[in-house]
Design a protein around this motif. Structure first.
Motif, short mmCIF file in Angstrom:
data_model
loop_
_atom_site.label_atom_id
_atom_site.label_comp_id
_atom_site.label_asym_id
_atom_site.label_seq_id
_atom_site.Cartn_x
_atom_site.Cartn_y
_atom_site.Cartn_z
N GLY A 201 36.14 38.66 92.38
CA GLY A 201 34.40 39.23 91.72
C GLY A 201 33.33 38.04 92.55
N GLY A 202 33.41 37.28 92.78
CA GLY A 202 32.34 36.65 93.13
C GLY A 202 32.62 35.20 94.31
N ASP A 203 31.54 34.80 94.92
CA ASP A 203 31.43 33.91 95.56
C ASP A 203 30.42 32.16 95.50
OD1 ASP A 203 33.04 34.29 97.50
OD2 ASP A 203 32.52 36.19 98.53
N TYR A 204 30.51 31.43 95.01
CA TYR A 204 29.24 30.43 94.46
C TYR A 204 29.37 29.20 95.72
CZ TYR A 204 30.20 33.60 90.76
OH TYR A 204 30.45 34.75 89.50
N ASP A 205 28.47 28.58 95.25
CA ASP A 205 27.41 27.36 96.08
C ASP A 205 28.15 25.98 94.84
OD1 ASP A 205 27.13 28.17 98.49
OD2 ASP A 205 24.88 28.74 97.95
N VAL A 206 28.90 25.61 94.89
CA VAL A 206 29.24 24.26 93.46
C VAL A 206 29.05 23.49 93.67
CG1 VAL A 206 31.05 26.45 92.69
CG2 VAL A 206 31.93 25.08 94.45
N LEU A 207 29.64 22.13 93.23
CA LEU A 207 29.90 21.43 93.00
C LEU A 207 30.98 21.08 92.31
CD1 LEU A 207 26.37 19.37 92.13
CD2 LEU A 207 27.45 19.22 94.46
N ARG A 208 31.65 20.34 93.10
CA ARG A 208 33.04 19.77 92.28
C ARG A 208 32.84 18.93 91.59
NH1 ARG A 208 38.56 18.93 95.22
NH2 ARG A 208 38.31 17.60 96.17
N GLU A 209 33.55 18.28 90.24
CA GLU A 209 33.33 17.19 89.40
C GLU A 209 35.28 16.77 88.99
OE1 GLU A 209 30.72 15.34 85.83
OE2 GLU A 209 31.52 17.47 85.42
N LYS A 210 35.40 15.86 89.09
CA LYS A 210 36.42 15.25 89.23
C LYS A 210 36.56 14.46 87.78
CE LYS A 210 40.61 12.60 90.53
NZ LYS A 210 41.16 11.91 90.69
N ARG A 211 37.03 15.30 86.60
CA ARG A 211 37.03 14.28 85.06
C ARG A 211 38.65 13.45 84.75
NH1 ARG A 211 33.80 16.72 80.78
NH2 ARG A 211 32.04 16.31 82.01
N THR A 212 38.54 12.31 84.81
CA THR A 212 39.85 11.29 84.47
C THR A 212 40.02 10.68 82.64
OG1 THR A 212 39.94 10.73 86.77
CG2 THR A 212 41.49 10.01 84.79
N GLU A 213 40.17 11.30 81.55
CA GLU A 213 40.21 11.30 80.51
C GLU A 213 41.59 10.40 79.87
OE1 GLU A 213 37.82 13.57 77.41
OE2 GLU A 213 39.25 13.79 76.62
N TYR A 214 41.00 9.11 79.61
CA TYR A 214 41.71 8.27 78.50
C TYR A 214 41.43 9.22 77.12
CZ TYR A 214 42.47 6.66 83.40
OH TYR A 214 42.62 6.78 84.90
N ARG A 215 43.16 9.66 76.36
CA ARG A 215 42.73 9.87 75.22
C ARG A 215 43.68 9.11 74.30
NH1 ARG A 215 42.54 16.12 73.84
NH2 ARG A 215 40.31 15.58 75.33
N ASP A 216 43.40 8.21 72.89
CA ASP A 216 44.56 7.78 72.60
C ASP A 216 44.02 8.38 70.71
OD1 ASP A 216 46.21 5.95 71.71
OD2 ASP A 216 44.73 4.31 71.11
N VAL A 217 45.67 9.05 70.34
CA VAL A 217 45.35 9.42 69.26
C VAL A 217 46.33 8.69 68.06
CG1 VAL A 217 45.55 11.62 67.52
CG2 VAL A 217 44.88 12.13 70.35
N ARG A 218 45.31 8.57 67.66
CA ARG A 218 45.78 7.35 66.57
C ARG A 218 45.94 7.53 65.02
NH1 ARG A 218 48.80 4.09 69.46
NH2 ARG A 218 49.39 2.57 67.69
#
Length: 381
Positions: A201-218
């Motif tokens: 449904g569409g074409d877009y000019d974009v920026l790609r953001e890579k997100r690396t998250e280290y999550r610790d649940v205690r």
């Protein structure tokens, strides 16, 4: 670190060639604002989608994506929230994917969640009101190619053990008076690519953001006058809680100045190389043949079996009035409620009003037509 330095060096060498044509995103371009509704579709088994190497002037074709799950998230005034008093500095309220409320602070540089009110992050069925300290930044501005930001946040939830549904602590060699969940996140966000992205449904000019998250649940426990004790390692083996421990979460978000939704978000494996699912802007089209598809209304019940609380989650529901009836196996209605819904909607349900046993939950529209039927099993602690 060596790989990051090589990536940095290669991007710097190519920057004079790449900067022509890339976009810059300001807060007004893509931060959600009061009155917006974010509409997205998730493909849980995507094909034809790959993660390309960093760089500019790229062309991504995601038009093979299909509709596995649709969702609408409304953005409103925080004064209308059930926990508004806990977040006096919030200026935006946004529905959360899990069905709760997110209280945000939005300004010219950050769109950040201050706190969350809704079902607990471990999925055990109790309600929480959890502030992030510091706030958890979801979007940055201005956003440019090769921006690099590091971010840390945490939240802590303490609750009396008696207030938690069921007997989930029966497997422990101790009986805590209270438990405390601690979630710590450390994140690196890098805008590593730009170009043109095509989705159904569409074409877009974009920026790609890579997100690396280290999550610790205690998980901590408190017994009597003794101080809090970390029981995470013990709980990993003894309790039915999957979210405990450490995890690495990698996503690639494609942002545009043409939409408040991310045009696409790739959830990748921890190495960041394999596509696991894709959530993308809902344009009412689910394939590259430009066919508009209206997904059938549906609802789910979780947790099920239920002990104290469960929730009804409705998806793809056309705007209108609906009725939920709960019948026992003798066919007698034991509970009824009505909802005004549009798209995605969540309702919490306390099952302690029901006796132990099996029930049928029937959703009907205002014409009396059945939209769906689900079974609900109610057990006792």
């Amino acid at each position: 670190m060596k790989q990051f330095l090589l990536l940095t060096f290669s991007l710097l060498l190519s920057m004079p060639l790449l900067l022509n044509g890339q976009i810059t995103l300001e807060s007004t371009d893509y931060f959600p604002a009061i009155g917006d509704t974010l509409r997205t579709v998730t493909d849980n088994a995507p094909t034809g989608v790959s993660i390309t190497t960093p760089g500019g002037s790229q062309s991504w074709n995601f038009t093979s994506l299909q509709n596995s799950f649709s969702q609408e998230l409304a953005v409103g005034d925080p004064s209308g929230g059930t926990s508004a008093g806990s977040y006096p500095t919030a200026n935006v309220l946004m529905d959360q994917a899990a069905g709760g409320e997110g209280y945000y602070i939005s300004n010219s540089t950050q769109f950040a969640i201050l706190g969350y009110a809704g079902t607990d992050p471990l999925g055990q069925g109790f309600e929480v009101n959890a502030p992030f300290i510091p706030e958890y930044v979801e979007r940055w501005a201005p956003l440019n190619f090769f921006d690099l930001r590091n971010h840390e946040s945490a939240l802590t939830i303490a609750i009396a053990a008696d207030d938690i549904p069921g007997n989930i602590f029966d497997g422990l060699p101790i009986t805590p008076d209270s438990i405390r969940v601690r979630v710590a996140t450390t994140r690196t966000d890098l805008v590593d690519a730009w170009g043109t992205l095509s989705i159904p449904g569409g074409d877009y000019d974009v920026l790609r953001e890579k997100r690396t998250e280290y999550r610790d649940v205690r998980l901590d426990a408190k017994i009597g006058p003794f101080p809090w004790a970390d029981i995470t390692d013990l709980a990993l083996d003894a309790l039915p809680i999957d979210a405990l421990g450490s995890d690495t979460i990698v996503t690639y978000s494609f942002w545009s100045d043409d939409a408040k939704e991310a045009i696409a978000v790739i959830n990748a494996d921890p190495t960041g190389t394999q596509v696991e699912r894709v959530t993308y802007k809902d344009n009412g089209v689910v394939s590259n043949n430009n066919t508009v598809v209206v997904s059938a209304p549906s609802f789910s019940i979780y947790p099920n079996p239920a002990i104290v609380n469960t929730r009804f989650e409705f998806n793809n529901v056309p705007v209108g009035n609906y009725t939920m009836d709960v019948y026992n196996l003798a066919g007698r209605s034991v509970w009824r409620d009505s909802y005004r819904m549009n798209g995605h909607h969540v309702e919490n349900f306390n099952v302690t009003r029901l006796k132990k046993g099996m029930y049928l939950c029937v959703l009907s529209n205002d014409k009396g037509e059945r939209i769906g039927v689900k079974r609900l099993l109610v057990t006792t602690p």
